[in-house]
Write a protein that holds these residues in place. Structure first.
Motif, PDB file in Angstrom:
ATOM      1  N   VAL A  86      38.527  42.898  39.507  1.00 55.80           N
ATOM      2  CA  VAL A  86      37.507  41.881  39.309  1.00 55.80           C
ATOM      3  C   VAL A  86      36.246  42.256  40.069  1.00 55.80           C
ATOM      4  O   VAL A  86      36.277  43.101  40.955  1.00 55.80           O
ATOM      5  CB  VAL A  86      38.003  40.499  39.792  1.00 55.80           C
ATOM      6  CG1 VAL A  86      39.232  40.053  39.024  1.00 55.80           C
ATOM      7  CG2 VAL A  86      38.271  40.513  41.291  1.00 55.80           C
ATOM      8  N   GLU A  87      35.151  41.626  39.684  1.00 57.12           N
ATOM      9  CA  GLU A  87      33.903  41.780  40.417  1.00 57.12           C
ATOM     10  C   GLU A  87      33.017  40.564  40.138  1.00 57.12           C
ATOM     11  O   GLU A  87      33.225  39.840  39.161  1.00 57.12           O
ATOM     12  CB  GLU A  87      33.188  43.066  40.027  1.00 57.12           C
ATOM     13  CG  GLU A  87      32.732  43.107  38.582  1.00 57.12           C
ATOM     14  CD  GLU A  87      32.034  44.415  38.238  1.00 57.12           C
ATOM     15  OE1 GLU A  87      31.193  44.384  37.317  1.00 57.12           O
ATOM     16  OE2 GLU A  87      32.330  45.446  38.865  1.00 57.12           O
ATOM     17  N   GLN A  88      32.058  40.364  41.011  1.00 57.75           N
ATOM     18  CA  GLN A  88      31.161  39.239  40.832  1.00 57.75           C
ATOM     19  C   GLN A  88      30.159  39.535  39.725  1.00 57.75           C
ATOM     20  O   GLN A  88      29.591  40.616  39.669  1.00 57.75           O
ATOM     21  CB  GLN A  88      30.422  38.931  42.141  1.00 57.75           C
ATOM     22  CG  GLN A  88      31.276  38.205  43.164  1.00 57.75           C
ATOM     23  CD  GLN A  88      30.478  37.825  44.400  1.00 57.75           C
ATOM     24  OE1 GLN A  88      29.586  38.551  44.795  1.00 57.75           O
ATOM     25  NE2 GLN A  88      30.815  36.692  45.002  1.00 57.75           N
ATOM     26  N   THR A  97      37.370  42.615  35.104  1.00 54.73           N
ATOM     27  CA  THR A  97      36.838  43.854  34.530  1.00 54.73           C
ATOM     28  C   THR A  97      37.930  44.777  33.995  1.00 54.73           C
ATOM     29  O   THR A  97      37.649  45.652  33.179  1.00 54.73           O
ATOM     30  CB  THR A  97      36.017  44.614  35.586  1.00 54.73           C
ATOM     31  OG1 THR A  97      36.844  44.895  36.730  1.00 54.73           O
ATOM     32  CG2 THR A  97      34.808  43.790  36.032  1.00 54.73           C
ATOM     33  N   LYS A  98      39.164  44.573  34.467  1.00 58.20           N
ATOM     34  CA  LYS A  98      40.247  45.431  33.995  1.00 58.20           C
ATOM     35  C   LYS A  98      41.575  44.734  34.251  1.00 58.20           C
ATOM     36  O   LYS A  98      41.739  44.029  35.247  1.00 58.20           O
ATOM     37  CB  LYS A  98      40.224  46.789  34.714  1.00 58.20           C
ATOM     38  CG  LYS A  98      41.304  47.752  34.242  1.00 58.20           C
ATOM     39  CD  LYS A  98      41.235  49.071  35.014  1.00 58.20           C
ATOM     40  CE  LYS A  98      42.344  50.019  34.576  1.00 58.20           C
ATOM     41  NZ  LYS A  98      42.309  51.287  35.359  1.00 58.20           N
ATOM     42  N   VAL A 120      39.855  40.808  29.412  1.00 54.12           N
ATOM     43  CA  VAL A 120      38.732  41.411  30.127  1.00 54.12           C
ATOM     44  C   VAL A 120      37.451  40.656  29.781  1.00 54.12           C
ATOM     45  O   VAL A 120      37.262  40.238  28.631  1.00 54.12           O
ATOM     46  CB  VAL A 120      38.600  42.904  29.768  1.00 54.12           C
ATOM     47  CG1 VAL A 120      37.332  43.506  30.382  1.00 54.12           C
ATOM     48  CG2 VAL A 120      39.820  43.670  30.250  1.00 54.12           C
ATOM     49  N   ASP A 121      36.594  40.460  30.767  1.00 53.57           N
ATOM     50  CA  ASP A 121      35.326  39.718  30.685  1.00 53.57           C
ATOM     51  C   ASP A 121      35.504  38.224  30.884  1.00 53.57           C
ATOM     52  O   ASP A 121      34.505  37.495  30.978  1.00 53.57           O
ATOM     53  CB  ASP A 121      34.582  39.966  29.364  1.00 53.57           C
ATOM     54  CG  ASP A 121      34.066  41.389  29.250  1.00 53.57           C
ATOM     55  OD1 ASP A 121      33.812  42.010  30.303  1.00 53.57           O
ATOM     56  OD2 ASP A 121      33.913  41.875  28.115  1.00 53.57           O
ATOM     57  N   ASP A 122      36.754  37.732  30.929  1.00 52.41           N
ATOM     58  CA  ASP A 122      36.951  36.325  31.276  1.00 52.41           C
ATOM     59  C   ASP A 122      36.492  36.093  32.710  1.00 52.41           C
ATOM     60  O   ASP A 122      36.579  36.989  33.559  1.00 52.41           O
ATOM     61  CB  ASP A 122      38.419  35.934  31.128  1.00 52.41           C
ATOM     62  CG  ASP A 122      38.812  35.726  29.678  1.00 52.41           C
ATOM     63  OD1 ASP A 122      37.930  35.849  28.800  1.00 52.41           O
ATOM     64  OD2 ASP A 122      39.994  35.449  29.409  1.00 52.41           O
ATOM     65  N   VAL A 123      36.014  34.895  32.982  1.00 55.19           N
ATOM     66  CA  VAL A 123      35.452  34.578  34.297  1.00 55.19           C
ATOM     67  C   VAL A 123      36.338  33.544  34.989  1.00 55.19           C
ATOM     68  O   VAL A 123      36.625  32.479  34.421  1.00 55.19           O
ATOM     69  CB  VAL A 123      34.012  34.042  34.170  1.00 55.19           C
ATOM     70  CG1 VAL A 123      33.451  33.696  35.549  1.00 55.19           C
ATOM     71  CG2 VAL A 123      33.130  35.068  33.478  1.00 55.19           C
TER      72      VAL A 123
END
Length: 385
Positions: A86-88, A97-98, A120-123
Motif C-alpha cells: 500500500v501507499e498514500q 498498489t499490489k 488493486v487501486d482500492d482505497v
C-alpha cells in the motif's frame, strides 16, 4: 464568336471546379476541426481506468480474518498481515498498489457476509474506528499486526474509485441490441409488405407520407411519448426497456424507407425468374429478394446504430440518467445512462468539457467499430449469396 463562346465556357468550367474544390475543402476542414478538437481535448483523459471503472465511487465495509505473523518490518510498506502493498494517494488515504496471491483481502466479506474481493487501486479509508487520512505507514502496519497477533477480525472501510465509463458503455450496447432486436424485424417486414404486397393507391401514398413525416419529428417528441406511455402508463419506470422501445419507434421510419429503396432496386427479372421456376411469392421474397437487398438493409442498420448511439433527448426521459449497469429490463435497477446522456450531463450540469470530450472520442470509435463490423457482415453474406 466561337472563340469567345469557348473562352466563356472555359471560364465557367474553371469557376465551377473552383467552387467544387472549395466546397469539398470546407467540408473536410470542418470535419477535421471538429474531430481534431474532440480528440485533442479528450484523448489525454482516456486510459484503462477510464474505460473499465464504474462512474461512481463505491464504498464498502468489509471484515478481514487476519493471519498471525511474527516476521514484520514496520518500516516497510508491505503489510504483512494482509499480504498487500500500500501507499498514500494524493488525498492522503491508503491505496492498495499490489496484492499477493494468498492475500486475505481477496477472501474478505462485506457486512452481509457476501464475498467481496479487494482489488488493486482500492482505497482503505478507515481501519476499525481509525481514519487513515495522513496516517503513516508505520502506524498502519503496527495496527494491522497488533490485530493479527490478537487474532481479531479486522473491519475496513474500502472505497473503490470511480471516474470510469464502463456502465455507460454497457448500457449503450444494451440499448443498441434491444432497439435493433425490436425495430429491425418490424421495419424490414413492413418495408417488404409495402414494396411487394401493398396495392398501389391513395392508402399507400398516405402511409408513405406518414412514414416520411415520422422521420422528421424531433426526437424529444418521441421521448415525451415514451415517458407518457412506457414509463408512466405501462409502469416500466425509467428503464432500459422503455428507452429501447422508444428508440425502436424512432428508428422505424429510417429502417422502412431505406429497406424499401433497397428492395425496389432489385431487378424485376429476379422475381420473374424465381416465380417462373415454380417458387411461391413468399419463397421469392425471402430467398431471392431479401438476400439480394441485404447490403441496402445493412445500410439501414448502420444508420440506425448511429442514431441510437447519438441519441440523448429521447433516452433522458425514458431510460434515465443513472450511471449504473442495468440488472433488469424494468424497475429501479433498470435505469441507465448511455454515453450520450452522460456526455450531456457533464456539459450541462458540471461543465466538465475534458471528460465530455473523452466520452465523445469513445462514441466516435464505437460507431467506427460497429460500422466496420456491419460492413464485414455484409461482405460475408454477399459472398455466400
Amino acid at each position: 464568336m466561337k472563340i469567345e463562346n469557348n473562352q466563356s465556357r472555359i471560364i465557367k468550367d474553371t469557376i465551377g471546379k473552383i467552387l467544387l474544390y472549395l466546397a469539398s475543402a470546407l467540408s473536410v476542414m470542418t470535419l477535421v476541426v471538429i474531430i481534431g478538437f474532440v480528440f485533442v481535448k479528450g484523448l489525454p483523459g482516456i486510459n484503462i481506468d477510464f474505460l473499465t471503472r464504474q462512474w461512481q465511487a463505491k464504498t464498502t465495509f468489509i471484515n478481514v480474518e487476519l493471519k498471525n505473523t511474527e516476521d514484520t518490518n514496520l518500516s516497510d510498506s508491505y503489510i504483512a498481515s494482509l499480504g498487500a502493498h500500500v501507499e498514500q494517494n494524493e488525498d492522503g488515504y491508503i491505496a492498495v498498489t499490489k496484492l499477493e496471491k494468498d492475500s486475505v483481502l481477496k477472501d474478505s466479506k462485506n457486512l452481509k457476509g457476501a464475498a467481496y474481493e479487494v482489488k488493486v487501486d482500492d482505497v482503505i479509508t478507515k481501519v476499525l474506528a481509525t481514519d487513515t487520512k495522513n496516517i503513516t505507514l508505520e502506524e498502519l502496519n503496527k495496527q494491522f499486526n497488533d490485530a493479527a497477533m490478537n487474532g481479531e477480525t479486522l473491519k475496513l472501510k474500502v472505497t473503490r474509485p470511480g471516474g470510469g465509463i464502463k456502465p455507460m458503455v454497457v448500457s449503450t450496447l444494451y440499448i443498441i441490441l434491444l432497439s435493433l432486436a425490436i425495430a429491425a424485424p418490424i421495419g424490414i417486414l413492413s418495408a417488404l409488405f409495402l414494396t411487394e404486397y401493398a396495392k398501389r393507391g391513395k392508402i399507400l401514398v398516405v402511409i408513405q407520407f406518414a412514414i416520411q413525416m415520422l422521420a422528421g419529428i424531433p426526437s424529444i417528441i418521441y421521448g415525451l411519448f415514451g415517458m407518457l406511455v412506457f414509463v408512466q402508463m405501462l409502469k416500466m419506470q425509467y428503464s432500459i426497456l422503455a428507452g429501447a422501445l422508444t428508440l425502436s419507434i424512432l428508428l422505424l421510419p429510417t429502417i422502412i424507407s431505406t429497406t424499401s429503396e433497397a428492395l425496389k432496386a432489385i431487378p424485376k427479372g429476379y422475381r420473374e425468374s424465381s416465380l417462373g421456376l415454380g417458387a411461391t411469392k413468399l419463397q421469392t421474397n425471402f430467398k431471392i429478394v431479401l438476400p439480394n437487398a441485404l447490403p441496402g438493409i445493412l445500410v439501414a442498420i448502420i444508420l440506425s446504430i448511429g442514431r441510437i448511439v447519438g441519441e440523448s433527448a429521447a433516452l433522458i426521459w425514458t431510460a434515465g440518467t443513472i450511471a449504473q449497469i442495468p440488472s433488469s429490463l424494468t424497475g429501479n435497477t433498470a435505469s441507465a445512462a448511455t454515453l450520450t446522456t452522460k456526455l450531456y450531463q457533464l456539459l450541462k450540469e458540471e461543465g466538465d468539457v475534458a471528460s465530455a470530450c473523452s466520452i465523445a472520442v469513445v462514441i466516435i470509435v464505437l460507431i467506427w467499430v460497429l460500422n466496420l463490423l456491419s460492413k464485414w457482415i455484409t461482405r460475408r453474406f454477399t459472398v455466400k449469396n
